[in-house]
Design a protein around this motif. Sequence first.
Motif, PDB file in Angstrom:
ATOM      1  N   GLN A 107       0.824  -1.207   0.000  1.00 17.33           N
ATOM      2  CA  GLN A 107       0.000   0.000   0.000  1.00 17.33           C
ATOM      3  C   GLN A 107       0.862   1.262   0.000  1.00 17.33           C
ATOM      4  OE1 GLN A 107      -2.482  -0.926   3.394  1.00 17.33           O
ATOM      5  NE2 GLN A 107      -4.200  -1.432   2.066  1.00 17.33           N
ATOM      6  N   ARG A 145       2.284   1.693  -3.511  1.00 16.11           N
ATOM      7  CA  ARG A 145       1.236   2.180  -4.405  1.00 16.11           C
ATOM      8  C   ARG A 145       0.844   3.628  -4.094  1.00 16.11           C
ATOM      9  NH1 ARG A 145      -1.801  -2.486  -5.918  1.00 16.11           N
ATOM     10  NH2 ARG A 145      -0.667  -3.427  -7.629  1.00 16.11           N
ATOM     11  N   LEU A 170      -5.169 -10.450  -3.551  1.00 21.17           N
ATOM     12  CA  LEU A 170      -6.447  -9.898  -4.004  1.00 21.17           C
ATOM     13  C   LEU A 170      -6.722  -8.542  -3.343  1.00 21.17           C
ATOM     14  CD1 LEU A 170      -8.688 -13.082  -3.985  1.00 21.17           C
ATOM     15  CD2 LEU A 170      -8.004 -11.743  -5.988  1.00 21.17           C
ATOM     16  N   TYR A 171      -6.433  -8.453  -2.059  1.00 24.23           N
ATOM     17  CA  TYR A 171      -6.704  -7.229  -1.303  1.00 24.23           C
ATOM     18  C   TYR A 171      -5.943  -6.037  -1.878  1.00 24.23           C
ATOM     19  CZ  TYR A 171      -7.224  -4.018   2.610  1.00 24.23           C
ATOM     20  OH  TYR A 171      -7.504  -2.919   3.383  1.00 24.23           O
ATOM     21  N   VAL A 172      -4.689  -6.249  -2.257  1.00 28.55           N
ATOM     22  CA  VAL A 172      -3.873  -5.140  -2.764  1.00 28.55           C
ATOM     23  C   VAL A 172      -3.887  -5.072  -4.292  1.00 28.55           C
ATOM     24  CG1 VAL A 172      -2.343  -5.071  -0.769  1.00 28.55           C
ATOM     25  CG2 VAL A 172      -1.738  -6.489  -2.734  1.00 28.55           C
ATOM     26  N   ARG A 173      -4.681  -5.919  -4.908  1.00 29.91           N
ATOM     27  CA  ARG A 173      -4.769  -5.970  -6.360  1.00 29.91           C
ATOM     28  C   ARG A 173      -3.394  -6.162  -7.001  1.00 29.91           C
ATOM     29  NH1 ARG A 173      -7.651  -0.729  -6.874  1.00 29.91           N
ATOM     30  NH2 ARG A 173      -7.789  -0.780  -4.654  1.00 29.91           N
ATOM     31  N   ALA A 221      -0.447  -7.608  -9.284  1.00 29.05           N
ATOM     32  CA  ALA A 221      -0.417  -7.986 -10.701  1.00 29.05           C
ATOM     33  C   ALA A 221      -0.278  -9.498 -10.846  1.00 29.05           C
ATOM     34  CB  ALA A 221       0.724  -7.271 -11.408  1.00 29.05           C
TER      35      ALA A 221
END
Length: 105
Positions: free
Chosen positions: A68, A71, A95-98, A100
């Motif tokens: 996070q 990002r 999944l939570y932090v999307r 790649a």
Amino acid sequence: MAEPVLLIVDPDRKYLPRLEAALPRASGFRLAAPAAPPQALEELAKSEVRAALVAMGGSVESTVEIIQRLRGKTPGLPVFLLTEAETVDSFRAALYVRAAGVLTA
């Protein structure tokens, strides 16, 4: 033009030797592997980071926080999660932090 950088955040230095061997300089990227997450943020500020590999270390929460923060500094930065095993926790974090993608070693 600055050389593109692949940022490796591996606080435990568990994956770094294998990554350095597998990703030769000929790939066109300079590998940057700061010793700790705060230095990773400094690397983002001074280099042309194109992607980041973040190792699962400590707790899932600390790994999510690192991603996070990366990002937050560079929205849209492709971040790949490195893990030893495909676990529910690692996929949940990805999944939570999307992320790649998820890479297992």
